[in-house]
Structure formats: C-alpha cells, structure tokens
Write a protein that holds these residues in place. Structure first.
Motif, short mmCIF file in Angstrom:
data_model
loop_
_atom_site.label_atom_id
_atom_site.label_comp_id
_atom_site.label_asym_id
_atom_site.label_seq_id
_atom_site.Cartn_x
_atom_site.Cartn_y
_atom_site.Cartn_z
N MET A 99 0.86 -1.17 0.00
CA MET A 99 0.00 0.00 0.00
C MET A 99 0.91 1.23 0.00
O MET A 99 1.43 1.61 1.02
CB MET A 99 -0.91 0.02 1.21
N ASN A 100 1.09 1.81 -1.15
CA ASN A 100 2.03 2.91 -1.27
C ASN A 100 1.38 4.29 -1.29
O ASN A 100 2.06 5.28 -1.41
CB ASN A 100 2.90 2.73 -2.52
N ILE A 101 0.07 4.37 -1.16
CA ILE A 101 -0.62 5.65 -1.16
C ILE A 101 -0.92 6.03 0.28
O ILE A 101 -1.54 5.27 1.01
CB ILE A 101 -1.94 5.56 -1.95
N LYS A 102 -0.46 7.22 0.69
CA LYS A 102 -0.72 7.68 2.05
C LYS A 102 -1.69 8.86 2.02
O LYS A 102 -1.55 9.77 1.22
CB LYS A 102 0.58 8.13 2.72
N PHE A 103 -2.68 8.81 2.89
CA PHE A 103 -3.66 9.90 2.97
C PHE A 103 -3.38 10.74 4.19
O PHE A 103 -3.24 10.23 5.30
CB PHE A 103 -5.09 9.36 3.05
N ASN A 104 -3.31 12.05 3.98
CA ASN A 104 -3.20 13.02 5.05
C ASN A 104 -4.15 14.15 4.68
O ASN A 104 -4.00 14.74 3.61
CB ASN A 104 -1.76 13.53 5.17
N PRO A 105 -5.12 14.47 5.52
CA PRO A 105 -6.11 15.48 5.15
C PRO A 105 -5.50 16.86 4.91
O PRO A 105 -6.13 17.71 4.31
CB PRO A 105 -7.09 15.50 6.32
N TYR B 42 -9.17 1.23 -3.42
CA TYR B 42 -10.02 0.17 -3.98
C TYR B 42 -9.36 -0.47 -5.20
O TYR B 42 -9.37 -1.69 -5.35
CB TYR B 42 -11.39 0.73 -4.33
N LEU B 43 -8.75 0.35 -6.06
CA LEU B 43 -8.05 -0.19 -7.23
C LEU B 43 -6.87 -1.07 -6.82
O LEU B 43 -6.64 -2.13 -7.40
CB LEU B 43 -7.57 0.94 -8.14
N LEU C 282 -5.78 -3.47 6.11
CA LEU C 282 -4.85 -2.77 5.22
C LEU C 282 -5.08 -1.25 5.23
O LEU C 282 -4.14 -0.49 5.03
CB LEU C 282 -4.99 -3.30 3.79
N PHE C 283 -6.30 -0.82 5.48
CA PHE C 283 -6.63 0.59 5.39
C PHE C 283 -5.73 1.49 6.24
O PHE C 283 -5.24 2.51 5.74
CB PHE C 283 -8.10 0.82 5.74
N PRO C 284 -5.48 1.19 7.52
CA PRO C 284 -4.66 2.11 8.32
C PRO C 284 -3.24 2.26 7.77
O PRO C 284 -2.59 3.27 8.03
CB PRO C 284 -4.65 1.51 9.72
N CYS C 285 -2.78 1.31 6.99
CA CYS C 285 -1.45 1.42 6.38
C CYS C 285 -1.41 2.51 5.31
O CYS C 285 -0.33 2.91 4.88
CB CYS C 285 -1.04 0.09 5.75
N ALA D 280 -4.64 11.61 10.37
CA ALA D 280 -5.59 10.59 9.93
C ALA D 280 -5.28 9.25 10.60
O ALA D 280 -6.18 8.51 10.98
CB ALA D 280 -5.57 10.45 8.41
N THR D 281 -3.99 8.94 10.75
CA THR D 281 -3.59 7.72 11.44
C THR D 281 -4.01 7.76 12.91
O THR D 281 -4.57 6.80 13.44
CB THR D 281 -2.07 7.52 11.35
N ALA D 282 -3.74 8.89 13.55
CA ALA D 282 -4.10 9.04 14.97
C ALA D 282 -5.61 8.92 15.15
O ALA D 282 -6.08 8.28 16.10
CB ALA D 282 -3.60 10.38 15.49
N TRP D 283 -6.38 9.52 14.23
CA TRP D 283 -7.84 9.41 14.31
C TRP D 283 -8.28 7.96 14.22
O TRP D 283 -9.08 7.49 15.01
CB TRP D 283 -8.50 10.22 13.19
N TYR D 284 -7.76 7.23 13.21
CA TYR D 284 -8.17 5.85 13.00
C TYR D 284 -7.89 5.01 14.25
O TYR D 284 -8.74 4.24 14.69
CB TYR D 284 -7.45 5.25 11.80
N HIS D 285 -6.72 5.17 14.82
CA HIS D 285 -6.35 4.36 15.99
C HIS D 285 -7.06 4.80 17.27
O HIS D 285 -7.04 4.06 18.26
CB HIS D 285 -4.84 4.34 16.17
N SER D 286 -7.70 5.98 17.24
CA SER D 286 -8.44 6.42 18.42
C SER D 286 -9.91 5.99 18.38
O SER D 286 -10.64 6.20 19.34
CB SER D 286 -8.36 7.95 18.55
N LEU D 287 -10.34 5.36 17.26
CA LEU D 287 -11.72 4.89 17.19
C LEU D 287 -11.96 3.80 18.23
O LEU D 287 -11.09 2.96 18.47
CB LEU D 287 -12.02 4.32 15.79
N PRO D 288 -13.14 3.80 18.85
CA PRO D 288 -13.45 2.76 19.83
C PRO D 288 -13.48 1.38 19.16
O PRO D 288 -13.83 1.26 17.99
CB PRO D 288 -14.84 3.13 20.34
#
Length: 128
Positions: free
Chosen positions: A1-7, A21-22, A38-41, A47-55
C-alpha cells in the motif's frame, strides 16, 4: 500500500478511497476484514491518529466506514485550512473553531491532542 492519505494534503478522501479500492482489486482482496486491516497502512499524520483512536468495534461495515471517513476527512481539511486573520478577535476565531468541532460525530471526533495541534497551527505565531 504505497498511497498515504493526510487530510492536510491536496488528495481528496474520495480519490484516496478510489485508489485504495483499485489497489485492493489488483491484489485480489475480496474480504472486508482484510480491507480494514490494510486501510490504516494508507493513512498518515492526524488521519492515522484518528483511526487508531476509534473505539473497538465501532466500524460495522465498509460502506458506512467509507462515509464516515469522507466526512471526517472533509472536517479535518476544514480545520487544517482554518487560520486566524490578523485583525480577528480570538473570541470570534474560537467560535468558528468550535463550530467546526461540533460537526464531528462523537465516535469520530479526533483525539484532544490532535485538536490542540490544529488550534495552535491556526493561530498567528505572535499568539501561539
């Protein structure tokens, strides 16, 4: 997964999800649980901190998560682009900042440390 998302970058949440998805199709990933692992990668920064803070168990299915992620990305981008103007009163700026925060759902609201980072970044250096 080589695409990183940062808002804070220019990539839209929709484009990130489409690219993800592709990649998942190319890898022939067909199960939601693997997609969720795979998504958090593919996330970076707050965005990473948000994902890992989800209940735990707060993500029920891929479709609802995609909607939640798009909304969150839009709100984080709005927070990230917010800047206090030179002549703006702190009280007025705080009201705008708090109005944006109220748009976050309780279960997707960023961690307090992320909110503080956004707030400090949005202030002029003479105030921060």
């Amino acid at each position: 997964m080589n695409i990183k998302f940062n808002p804070n970058n220019t990539v839209k949440a929709e484009d990130h999800l489409d690219n993800l998805y592709l990649q998942l199709q190319t890898l022939k990933v067909r199960y939601d649980d693997i997609e969720f692992r795979l998504f958090p990668c593919t996330l970076d920064g707050c965005a990473t901190a948000w994902y890992h803070s989800l209940p735990p168990n707060s993500i029920q299915n891929w479709g609802s998560f995609k909607r939640m992620f798009k909304t969150l990305a839009m709100l984080l981008k709005e927070l990230g682009s917010l800047r206090m103007e030179g002549k703006e009163k702190v009280k007025d700026f705080n009201q705008i900042f708090m109005r944006i925060l109220k748009n976050f759902a309780a279960d997707t609201k960023p961690h307090d440390s992320i909110i503080v980072d956004y707030y400090m970044t949005s202030l002029p250096t003479t105030i921060a």
